[in-house]
Scaffold this motif. Structure first.
Motif, PDB file in Angstrom:
ATOM      1  N   VAL A 621       1.186  -0.798   0.239  1.00  0.00           N
ATOM      2  CA  VAL A 621       0.165  -0.110  -0.129  1.00  0.00           C
ATOM      3  C   VAL A 621       1.116   1.213  -0.151  1.00  0.00           C
ATOM      4  CG1 VAL A 621      -1.960   1.257   0.971  1.00  0.00           C
ATOM      5  CG2 VAL A 621      -1.322  -1.208   1.458  1.00  0.00           C
ATOM      6  N   ASN A 622       1.331   1.077  -0.744  1.00  0.00           N
ATOM      7  CA  ASN A 622       2.379   2.618  -1.362  1.00  0.00           C
ATOM      8  C   ASN A 622       3.559   2.428   0.438  1.00  0.00           C
ATOM      9  OD1 ASN A 622       1.590   3.859  -3.411  1.00  0.00           O
ATOM     10  ND2 ASN A 622       0.188   4.264  -2.773  1.00  0.00           N
ATOM     11  N   LYS A 624       3.241   1.615   2.795  1.00  0.00           N
ATOM     12  CA  LYS A 624       2.620   2.513   4.386  1.00  0.00           C
ATOM     13  C   LYS A 624       2.302   1.658   5.366  1.00  0.00           C
ATOM     14  CE  LYS A 624      -0.661   5.532   4.165  1.00  0.00           C
ATOM     15  NZ  LYS A 624       0.018   7.003   4.734  1.00  0.00           N
ATOM     16  N   TYR A 651       1.538   0.112  10.536  1.00  0.00           N
ATOM     17  CA  TYR A 651       0.540   1.313   9.580  1.00  0.00           C
ATOM     18  C   TYR A 651       1.640   2.525   9.595  1.00  0.00           C
ATOM     19  CZ  TYR A 651      -3.052   4.062   7.513  1.00  0.00           C
ATOM     20  OH  TYR A 651      -3.985   4.517   6.392  1.00  0.00           O
TER      21      TYR A 651
END
Length: 936
Positions: A621-622, A624, A651
């Motif tokens: 997720v990029n 992240k 996260y």
């Protein structure tokens, strides 16, 4: 020897491969490094090539020059304590670089390795980790870096003495922190026979510490058995990045306004470190440290029969058993009421009365009525007369670093430690000239390492102080005769109409043959030896120099261990994920010559242990979200193999990854300690046995049933036979499953660092102490203390919150608070003792500034912890709440290349203790002079 042969083979193989690398063209780089604000040259700045071992440091003019055969282009990293890292790409040879470094205070920018075994920013660590770096060590208000661990979030510190401190986290603290690993430069810091780290007695020199990382909570998945509550990793400075001569001299004052000394006593701690890089390939370092002081005294004279009643003493209670008084221990309870019938019969018959006659019956009943329900005990000696408080600590370490080429380094390291201290277990033990030697051979680069090391310990003149006193009493006058004299004279006095108090006083006078002032009552009979007398010293020396298995109290321990391990990081080879694998082998040789364990002279107990682990991490997720999964398998030849997995996710809330939520599900376990498994020790009052069936069956546990006692005291509690014999559960490793959710992030324009977590641990197969009786309520009754694996779960839970704030004008405010608690699931066995031994609440608050006025710095720390219940084999009692105030001020003297540090620990001098039976800790006031030729 298997570990040593394996390590030599692996190292030779890697060396053969390394020499096959072809040398690239040398690239030359030179320049100068200065302070961005003042333009002042910076001496000792570390310049390294990214992903290589090449590098150098700046000279006194801030200049540097080195060459590298790393293929172009490469990246230079400039790092200096108190300044931001500076990264410079180098596409070709370059001269006269001018590098300006900007001063900074590290809030959330530390790089850690312990959490994942690879470098990562502390903000994105998948688990809770605390770090002390060179800046924190320099600015700490504690007398040394190890004492400063007590200020970290979530840390308990059990203090046995000046040099013997034991850190722990998340509960089930104890006299020995067996649920925590401690590593020094990758080597286990726990002597194999002790099986626990004795503080920093065998650790690092204060001047040689680069960083300390504390992995809080379960850590077996990466670091193997033992990491139930955490892993402490200490790393020393290498000779390439930290060159020059450094020295420190610390003079301190202790025992101010103490109850046991008429005047304070001095303390001296001296350290020296020398490191030299002879060229870009060869570096050498040597460090030596020595501490000498009179240790803190253990002077708790409360009665162990009822520690809550301060009025109890030898005069008010004839059965007095002082906490720090030995020889008065009630080995076999002698109660006047129980012996009354035999005494009454003897008195009546001795006066010529016929059994059954009116005169006989009248006198018999009179004597019975005069002998009360009162236990009596022998007279003992205070601890100060039985242990060696002349604490000392010598630490020496040397290491040779050879860079075979820019990506491969060979390290040969040797260390030696020697210490004298006092610590608490079943009894108080005097560690006297305890020694440990270590050696390590390691080959490493940025992708892998292979290391092999060995530890060998020698117990010196160590002995059991409690057993010493009991044996001394038996030597000068056997208990059978002493009790006969006491009972006879007590009975005579009460028959003459004297009060019970005066009768007890006279009975002790006759039995000891000394009055309370030391005067001998009957010069023709043996008398209680007086401390300092020739008689006392002769008895003491004879017993403490005789091994336990020969009727003395001397402890012999010459155990060894050999450990070989390796790890490979595939990150540079595999791009879709970060993959790390590793394996290890350990061999214990437990050699006490039969004084502590069931080994025999010339036949040590050999224990093989193997392990392997892997870890995979992936950013999605990029980038992240960071996912981490790891698992480890360990096998001890006496137990079934165990797999310990760990899963975690991090996260990043923002794009700069400055705010991160972490969650983890971890497992950990520990094999029972060497003592838990193999001990066979006669304490004089009862026998302590290991949990292995081979040990217990030496005392017919397999054929003669054993019964639990009504409580945890193996002397005073009574056997419980109503429910039948005690069934000993299958003996095995202790396991824990830990769930944790945490947050770490920067706020207020990166001037506020917030770090917090909540956790829940569930223990299974919890290893606990069980007291047992064999042949209960008979003249042949025997009592034991052993270790068992419980068959019910125990849950612990808690939370912690920390906040560090960078205030205007360079002030740094730090604070943390934590909470711990536990609950039992199900019905524990009779006599079970949880030994959680942790306060529910504890907090730290500090403020400091590294340059408040003309580069003068200061730090003040306030620490408080709540009252809690202490349970151990030594005894059970409440440990009162206490608070300590530590402070220091640092004055740099640039022309002398030195710093003067003035400070104090426990400035208010309010004496406190952390565990029952151990020393009372007062104020330590010190002045430290530090010389840094090249300070990093």
């Amino acid at each position: 020897m298997q570990s040593a042969k394996l390590s030599i083979f692996l190292l030779w193989s890697v060396l053969q491969l390394s020499f096959q690398f072809s040398a690239a063209q040398n690239i030359s780089v030179s320049g100068r490094v200065v302070d961005e604000t003042t333009g002042t040259p910076l001496t000792g700045v570390n310049i390294s090539v990214k992903n290589a071992t090449a590098g150098t440091i700046t000279n006194e003019k801030g200049e540097f020059l080195f060459s590298s055969n790393t293929g172009l282009p490469f990246t230079l990293i400039f790092s200096y304590v108190g300044y931001e890292h500076h990264v410079v790409p180098v596409p070709r040879s370059v001269d006269h670089l001018l590098i300006s470094l900007k001063e900074e205070v590290l809030l959330g920018k530390e790089v850690v390795i312990a959490a994942s075994r690879v470098e990562e920013n502390i903000l994105r660590s998948p688990v809770t980790i605390e770090k002390i770096g060179i800046i924190e060590i320099r600015q700490s208000s504690a007398a040394n870096f190890y004492d400063g661990l007590a200020t970290l979030k979530g840390v308990d510190m059990t203090v046995h003495g000046l040099t013997f401190r034991v850190p722990n986290t998340r509960g089930f603290n104890g006299n020995t922190s067996v649920r925590m690993n401690q590593l020094v430069d990758g080597m286990d810091n726990a002597p194999p026979g002790l099986n626990f780290a004795a503080g920093n007695i065998f650790g690092l020199n204060q001047l040689d510490v680069e960083s300390v990382e504390l992995l809080v909570g379960a850590s077996s998945a990466l670091y193997g058995p033992g990491g139930m509550n955490g892993t402490l990793i200490m790393t020393s400075k290498n000779p390439f990045d930290y060159q020059g001569l450094s020295a420190s001299a610390q003079m301190g004052m202790m025992h101010v306004n103490s109850d046991y000394r008429s005047s304070p006593a001095p303390m001296g701690d001296f350290n020296i470190r020398y490191a030299k890089a002879f060229n870009s390939r060869l570096g050498l370092k040597l460090s030596v440290g020595y501490l000498q002081a009179e240790d803190w005294h253990a002077s708790d004279f409360r009665d162990r029969n009822d520690v809550s009643n301060d009025a109890l003493n030898r005069k008010s209670n004839p059965g007095y058993d002082g906490v720090n008084v030995y020889g008065d221990d009630i080995v076999v309870p002698v109660n006047l009421k129980d012996v009354a019938p035999a005494v009454a019969e003897g008195v009546a018959v001795g006066l010529g009365y016929a059994v059954g006659s009116p005169e006989y019956t009248a006198l018999y009943n009179q004597v019975i009525s005069l002998l009360p329900d009162q236990i009596i005990s022998r007279t003992g000696w205070d601890e100060k007369h039985l242990v060696d408080y002349n604490t000392s600590n010598l630490r020496m370490n040397t290491a040779l670093h050879y860079r075979i080429h820019e990506k491969l380094e060979l390290i040969v390291q040797a260390g030696y430690g020697k210490g004298t201290s006092v610590y608490t277990t079943n009894n108080r033990f005097s560690l006297r000239n305890f020694e440990i030697a270590s050696g390590k051979l390691e080959l490493k680069n940025s992708d892998f390492y292979v290391r092999s090391y060995g530890l060998a310990e020698f117990s010196g003149n160590s002995y059991d102080a409690g057993a010493t006193a009991l044996l001394m009493n038996e030597k000068w006058k056997p208990s059978e005769l002493w009790y006969q004299d006491y009972i006879a004279n007590y009975t005579q006095q009460v028959l003459l109409g004297n009060t019970s108090t005066s009768a007890h006083s006279f009975a002790r006078l006759v039995a000891d043959n000394r009055d309370e002032f030391g005067n001998q009552f009957n010069p023709n009979s043996p008398a209680l030896p007086l401390p300092g007398s020739t008689e006392f010293k002769t008895l003491f020396d004879e017993i403490t120099q005789t091994p336990v298995n020969q009727g003395g109290s001397k402890v012999i321990d010459r155990s060894k261990l050999w450990h070989t391990e390796g790890m490979y990081d595939f990150s540079s080879k595999i791009k879709f994920a970060e993959i790390v694998v590793g394996a290890s082998h350990r061999l214990y040789s437990i050699n006490s010559q039969g004084t502590i364990f069931i080994d025999k002279p010339g036949a040590p107990i050999l224990i093989n242990q193997v392990g392997a682990f892997t870890q995979i991490s992936k950013k999605i997720v990029n980038e992240k979200v960071k996912l981490v999964g790891s698992a480890r398998f360990d096998k001890n030849e006496y137990f079934k193999g165990r797999i310990t997995p760990r899963f975690s996710v991090v996260y990043s809330i923002d794009h700069d990854t400055d705010r991160n939520i972490r969650a983890s599900l971890q497992t950990a376990f520990r094999f029972p300690t060497i003592a838990d498994q193999w001990v066979d020790l006669n304490t004089g009052r009862y026998r302590v046995l290991g949990g292995q069936p081979q040990v217990q069956n030496l005392y017919q546990f397999d054929t003669s049933p054993v019964y639990p006692l009504s409580g945890t005291n193996p002397i005073s509690d009574v056997p419980v036979t109503d429910n039948g014999p005690f069934v000993i559960p299958v003996f095995g490793p202790e396991r824990v499953t830990a769930i944790e959710v945490g947050y770490k992030g920067l706020h207020l324009d990166k001037k506020l660092l917030v770090d917090g977590y909540v956790y829940r641990n569930v223990y299974n197969g919890f290893l606990a102490t069980q007291v047992l009786a064999q042949f209960p309520n008979t003249p042949e009754e025997k009592r034991y203390e052993t270790t068992i694996s419980t068959d019910f779960p125990i849950t612990t839970y808690g939370w912690a919150l920390g906040a560090d704030v960078m205030l205007p004008r360079g002030f740094l405010l730090r604070s943390n608070v934590n909470y711990n608690s536990f609950q039992l699931e199900g019905q524990p066995p009779t006599g079970f003792q949880s030994s959680f031994n942790t306060p529910r609440y504890r907090y730290n608050l500090s403020i400091g500034n590294h340059a408040i006025f003309r580069n003068m710095g200061f730090n003040i720390n306030w620490r408080w912890q709540q009252k809690f219940l202490w349970e151990s084999n030594f005894g059970v009692a409440d440990i009162p709440a206490f608070a300590t105030l530590d402070a220091s001020i640092s004055i740099p003297m640039q022309k002398m290349k030195s710093t003067l540090k003035i400070g104090g620990s426990n400035l208010t001098n309010h004496y406190y203790t952390t565990n029952l039976g151990s020393a009372q800790i007062g104020g330590l006031y010190y002045v430290t002079w530090i010389l840094n030729d090249l300070q990093k």
